[in-house]
Design a protein around this motif. Structure first.
Motif, PDB file in Angstrom:
ATOM      1  N   GLY A  64       4.619   3.361 -12.590  1.00 59.78           N
ATOM      2  CA  GLY A  64       6.257   3.124 -12.013  1.00 59.78           C
ATOM      3  C   GLY A  64       6.314   1.786 -12.044  1.00 59.78           C
ATOM      4  N   ALA A  65       7.583   1.212 -11.154  1.00 58.43           N
ATOM      5  CA  ALA A  65       7.809  -0.049 -11.213  1.00 58.43           C
ATOM      6  C   ALA A  65       8.713  -0.347  -9.774  1.00 58.43           C
ATOM      7  CB  ALA A  65       8.780  -0.318 -12.463  1.00 58.43           C
ATOM      8  N   VAL A  66       8.398  -1.712  -9.651  1.00 61.31           N
ATOM      9  CA  VAL A  66       8.991  -2.035  -8.328  1.00 61.31           C
ATOM     10  C   VAL A  66       9.732  -3.524  -8.669  1.00 61.31           C
ATOM     11  CG1 VAL A  66       8.623  -3.095  -5.863  1.00 61.31           C
ATOM     12  CG2 VAL A  66       7.081  -1.261  -7.014  1.00 61.31           C
ATOM     13  N   VAL A  67      10.802  -3.529  -8.153  1.00 59.30           N
ATOM     14  CA  VAL A  67      11.744  -4.944  -8.300  1.00 59.30           C
ATOM     15  C   VAL A  67      11.882  -5.383  -6.873  1.00 59.30           C
ATOM     16  CG1 VAL A  67      13.872  -3.771  -8.512  1.00 59.30           C
ATOM     17  CG2 VAL A  67      13.562  -6.167  -9.179  1.00 59.30           C
ATOM     18  N   ALA A  68      11.418  -6.468  -6.417  1.00 59.63           N
ATOM     19  CA  ALA A  68      11.708  -7.079  -5.152  1.00 59.63           C
ATOM     20  C   ALA A  68      12.649  -8.296  -5.046  1.00 59.63           C
ATOM     21  CB  ALA A  68      10.289  -7.241  -4.615  1.00 59.63           C
ATOM     22  N   PRO A  95       0.761  -1.325   0.149  1.00 61.02           N
ATOM     23  CA  PRO A  95       0.161   0.054  -0.064  1.00 61.02           C
ATOM     24  C   PRO A  95       0.801   1.211   0.154  1.00 61.02           C
ATOM     25  CG  PRO A  95      -1.003  -1.701   1.274  1.00 61.02           C
ATOM     26  CD  PRO A  95       0.469  -2.074   1.120  1.00 61.02           C
ATOM     27  N   THR A  96       2.030   1.195   0.711  1.00 61.16           N
ATOM     28  CA  THR A  96       2.781   2.396   0.579  1.00 61.16           C
ATOM     29  C   THR A  96       3.312   2.532  -0.831  1.00 61.16           C
ATOM     30  OG1 THR A  96       3.448   1.983   3.105  1.00 61.16           O
ATOM     31  CG2 THR A  96       4.954   3.373   1.829  1.00 61.16           C
ATOM     32  N   PHE A  97       3.810   1.485  -1.537  1.00 56.47           N
ATOM     33  CA  PHE A  97       4.170   1.647  -2.703  1.00 56.47           C
ATOM     34  C   PHE A  97       3.461   2.196  -3.486  1.00 56.47           C
ATOM     35  CE2 PHE A  97       7.261  -2.215  -1.890  1.00 56.47           C
ATOM     36  CZ  PHE A  97       8.104  -1.403  -1.039  1.00 56.47           C
ATOM     37  N   ALA A  98       2.032   1.640  -3.399  1.00 55.10           N
ATOM     38  CA  ALA A  98       0.968   2.262  -4.450  1.00 55.10           C
ATOM     39  C   ALA A  98       0.978   3.848  -4.056  1.00 55.10           C
ATOM     40  CB  ALA A  98      -0.415   1.436  -3.948  1.00 55.10           C
ATOM     41  N   ARG A  99       1.160   4.163  -2.762  1.00 57.39           N
ATOM     42  CA  ARG A  99       0.745   5.710  -2.842  1.00 57.39           C
ATOM     43  C   ARG A  99       2.279   6.397  -3.169  1.00 57.39           C
ATOM     44  NH1 ARG A  99       2.975   8.661   1.512  1.00 57.39           N
ATOM     45  NH2 ARG A  99       3.787   6.912   2.421  1.00 57.39           N
ATOM     46  N   ILE A 100       3.263   6.046  -3.070  1.00 57.79           N
ATOM     47  CA  ILE A 100       4.473   6.974  -3.377  1.00 57.79           C
ATOM     48  C   ILE A 100       4.901   6.785  -4.808  1.00 57.79           C
ATOM     49  CG2 ILE A 100       5.113   6.808  -0.966  1.00 57.79           C
ATOM     50  CD1 ILE A 100       7.372   5.040  -1.730  1.00 57.79           C
ATOM     51  N   LEU A 101       4.680   5.795  -5.383  1.00 59.70           N
ATOM     52  CA  LEU A 101       5.225   5.775  -6.891  1.00 59.70           C
ATOM     53  C   LEU A 101       4.206   6.443  -7.814  1.00 59.70           C
ATOM     54  CD1 LEU A 101       5.796   1.824  -7.000  1.00 59.70           C
ATOM     55  CD2 LEU A 101       7.076   3.436  -7.778  1.00 59.70           C
ATOM     56  N   ARG A 102       4.930   6.973  -8.691  1.00 61.21           N
ATOM     57  CA  ARG A 102       3.790   7.699  -9.935  1.00 61.21           C
ATOM     58  C   ARG A 102       3.240   6.752 -10.766  1.00 61.21           C
ATOM     59  NH1 ARG A 102       6.283  12.677 -10.544  1.00 61.21           N
ATOM     60  NH2 ARG A 102       8.314  12.939  -9.867  1.00 61.21           N
ATOM     61  N   PRO A 103       2.046   6.976 -11.556  1.00 63.07           N
ATOM     62  CA  PRO A 103       1.526   6.065 -12.350  1.00 63.07           C
ATOM     63  C   PRO A 103       2.407   5.517 -13.234  1.00 63.07           C
ATOM     64  CG  PRO A 103       0.326   7.961 -12.140  1.00 63.07           C
ATOM     65  CD  PRO A 103       1.540   8.448 -11.277  1.00 63.07           C
ATOM     66  N   ASP A 158       0.006  -9.323  -1.403  1.00 59.40           N
ATOM     67  CA  ASP A 158      -0.887  -9.116  -2.458  1.00 59.40           C
ATOM     68  C   ASP A 158      -0.779  -7.669  -3.202  1.00 59.40           C
ATOM     69  OD1 ASP A 158      -3.460  -8.538  -3.846  1.00 59.40           O
ATOM     70  OD2 ASP A 158      -4.361  -7.763  -1.591  1.00 59.40           O
ATOM     71  N   ILE A 159      -0.514  -7.733  -4.335  1.00 60.54           N
ATOM     72  CA  ILE A 159       0.151  -6.627  -5.127  1.00 60.54           C
ATOM     73  C   ILE A 159      -1.327  -5.839  -5.896  1.00 60.54           C
ATOM     74  CG2 ILE A 159       2.360  -7.520  -5.561  1.00 60.54           C
ATOM     75  CD1 ILE A 159       1.573  -8.258  -8.374  1.00 60.54           C
ATOM     76  N   LEU A 160      -2.483  -6.332  -5.672  1.00 59.81           N
ATOM     77  CA  LEU A 160      -3.433  -5.521  -6.244  1.00 59.81           C
ATOM     78  C   LEU A 160      -3.832  -3.877  -5.981  1.00 59.81           C
ATOM     79  CD1 LEU A 160      -5.951  -6.452  -7.911  1.00 59.81           C
ATOM     80  CD2 LEU A 160      -7.495  -6.631  -5.812  1.00 59.81           C
ATOM     81  N   PRO A 161      -3.164  -3.458  -4.865  1.00 55.06           N
ATOM     82  CA  PRO A 161      -3.407  -1.974  -4.708  1.00 55.06           C
ATOM     83  C   PRO A 161      -2.575  -1.294  -5.651  1.00 55.06           C
ATOM     84  CG  PRO A 161      -2.860  -2.995  -2.628  1.00 55.06           C
ATOM     85  CD  PRO A 161      -2.898  -4.175  -3.606  1.00 55.06           C
ATOM     86  N   LEU A 162      -1.511  -1.930  -6.418  1.00 55.53           N
ATOM     87  CA  LEU A 162      -0.701  -1.334  -7.407  1.00 55.53           C
ATOM     88  C   LEU A 162      -1.539  -1.145  -8.678  1.00 55.53           C
ATOM     89  CD1 LEU A 162       2.617  -3.300  -7.072  1.00 55.53           C
ATOM     90  CD2 LEU A 162       2.091  -1.261  -5.823  1.00 55.53           C
ATOM     91  N   LYS A 163      -2.677  -1.854  -8.975  1.00 54.39           N
ATOM     92  CA  LYS A 163      -3.192  -1.973 -10.373  1.00 54.39           C
ATOM     93  C   LYS A 163      -3.654  -0.684 -10.860  1.00 54.39           C
ATOM     94  CE  LYS A 163      -6.554  -4.282 -13.130  1.00 54.39           C
ATOM     95  NZ  LYS A 163      -7.880  -5.177 -13.404  1.00 54.39           N
ATOM     96  N   SER A 164      -4.408   0.006 -10.057  1.00 53.21           N
ATOM     97  CA  SER A 164      -5.070   1.549 -10.484  1.00 53.21           C
ATOM     98  C   SER A 164      -4.015   2.399 -10.993  1.00 53.21           C
ATOM     99  CB  SER A 164      -5.787   2.131  -9.209  1.00 53.21           C
ATOM    100  OG  SER A 164      -4.789   2.612  -8.132  1.00 53.21           O
ATOM    101  N   LYS A 165      -2.746   2.418 -10.704  1.00 53.57           N
ATOM    102  CA  LYS A 165      -1.753   3.265 -11.153  1.00 53.57           C
ATOM    103  C   LYS A 165      -0.801   2.590 -12.266  1.00 53.57           C
ATOM    104  CE  LYS A 165      -0.438   6.462  -7.442  1.00 53.57           C
ATOM    105  NZ  LYS A 165       0.505   6.916  -6.461  1.00 53.57           N
TER     106      LYS A 165
END
Length: 329
Positions: free
Chosen positions: A234-238, A224-232, A246-253
């Motif tokens: 954007g990308a995460v590598v883990a 949820p923090t990543f979804a908030r601070i990333l620009r539309p 659960d990565i669903l919060p990333l979908k809207s962006k």
């Protein structure tokens, strides 16, 4: 009778405080396959994967040898080897599917080994391969950063092994703004010294908004923090694997999620020479003074007592840089 070599391993999952958690062993010297190098190991470093495997993989009484990072000298080569000769100095991170580097002699496929930087001793070199390969693949293959890339990269755990390499590579080889996370004064300074433009607190409220890329070794509870601070877009590598992520919060962006496992090539593409090439390029960067070793603690002597000490340091999760054990000559 088979020739024997010294090694350090374990036979049972035990807390690192238990003297039997890691043992001094004597094992048969391994015979190389066609593409194998027989390396006389001169130094190794300890990574979180060593601790994770020791805690989670029960060998049921059989000796299991850990260790992935190594630097040493090629002693013999397999029949199909073309990249190295006996006497060559090499560095590598090995394969999680084979016995580890915590032994006098070790087998590694030539295609995942590289020529050691000439400007580093064996201990300085042994600190780098696994974290360099991980950071390189994360930045340049998954995030596809390059010399002309701009935007903002947030590196979580920037004082750790992978983070401290990622900061250096991103600062030296791209045009992105590099922000590292660290909390203690000494770790904050370490990250700045590696080249970060700035350092922020790792807690969610301290993270900046509007970043383009995130490299994370600590993803649990952070999506949820990543979804908030990333620009539309954007990308995460883990590089971790938290249960039930659960990565669903990333979908809207339309934020993309990438996994990085340094061992993937050795496991699934064994004929690839990509990691050999990365390590060759990284050695050149070291010798040019662009990339610096992350060795911060050196223990003399590959033995069970020293390895237990190194594992205990890594288990704290707050180590700065890398712990290296060298063979007393």
């Amino acid at each position: 009778m088979s020739e024997l070599m010294r090694a350090v391993g374990y036979r049972k999952n035990l807390p690192v405080s238990d003297p039997s958690s890691l043992l001094d062993l004597e094992l048969p010297v391994p015979e190389p396959g066609p593409h194998d190098l027989v390396v006389r190991v001169r130094a190794v470093s300890v990574n979180p994967v060593d601790v994770k495997v020791r805690a989670g993989s029960d060998p049921h009484g059989e000796p299991k040898i850990l260790g992935y990072d190594a630097a040493g000298v090629v002693e013999r080569v397999g029949t199909a080897v073309t990249l190295f000769r006996p006497g060559d100095e090499v560095w590598y991170a090995g394969s999680i599917a084979r016995p580890g580097t915590n032994s006098e002699l070790h087998l590694v496929d030539e295609r995942i080994a590289g020529p050691k930087p000439v400007s580093l001793d064996f201990a300085g070199a042994a600190a780098l391969p696994l974290t360099t390969l991980t950071a390189w693949e994360a930045l340049f293959e998954h995030l596809r950063l390059g010399p002309d890339s701009t935007g903002t990269l947030l590196v979580l755990g920037a004082a750790g092994g992978v983070g401290s390499i990622a900061v250096q590579l991103a600062r030296q080889l791209t045009n992105v703004e590099v922000i590292g996370t660290a909390s203690r004064p000494e770790s904050r300074q370490y990250v700045l010294d590696r080249g970060a433009h700035r350092v922020v607190d790792h807690r969610a409220e301290g993270l900046p908004d509007g970043v383009d890329y995130i490299l994370t070794p600590h993803s649990a509870g952070m999506v949820p923090t990543f979804a908030r601070i990333l620009r539309p877009f954007g990308a995460v590598v883990a590089i971790d694997e938290p249960a039930g992520l659960d990565i669903l919060p990333l979908k809207s962006k339309s934020i993309s999620w990438h996994w990085e496992l340094m061992f993937t090539r050795a496991l699934y593409d064994p004929t690839s020479t990509a990691q050999h090439e990365i390590l060759r390029q990284a050695a050149e960067l070291v010798d040019k003074g662009v990339l610096h070793t992350t060795l911060t603690e050196r223990l003399h002597g590959m033995n069970a007592a020293n390895l237990r000490r190194a594992h205990a340091t890594v288990e704290t999760g707050s180590a700065i840089g890398k712990v290296v054990l060298d063979y007393a000559m």
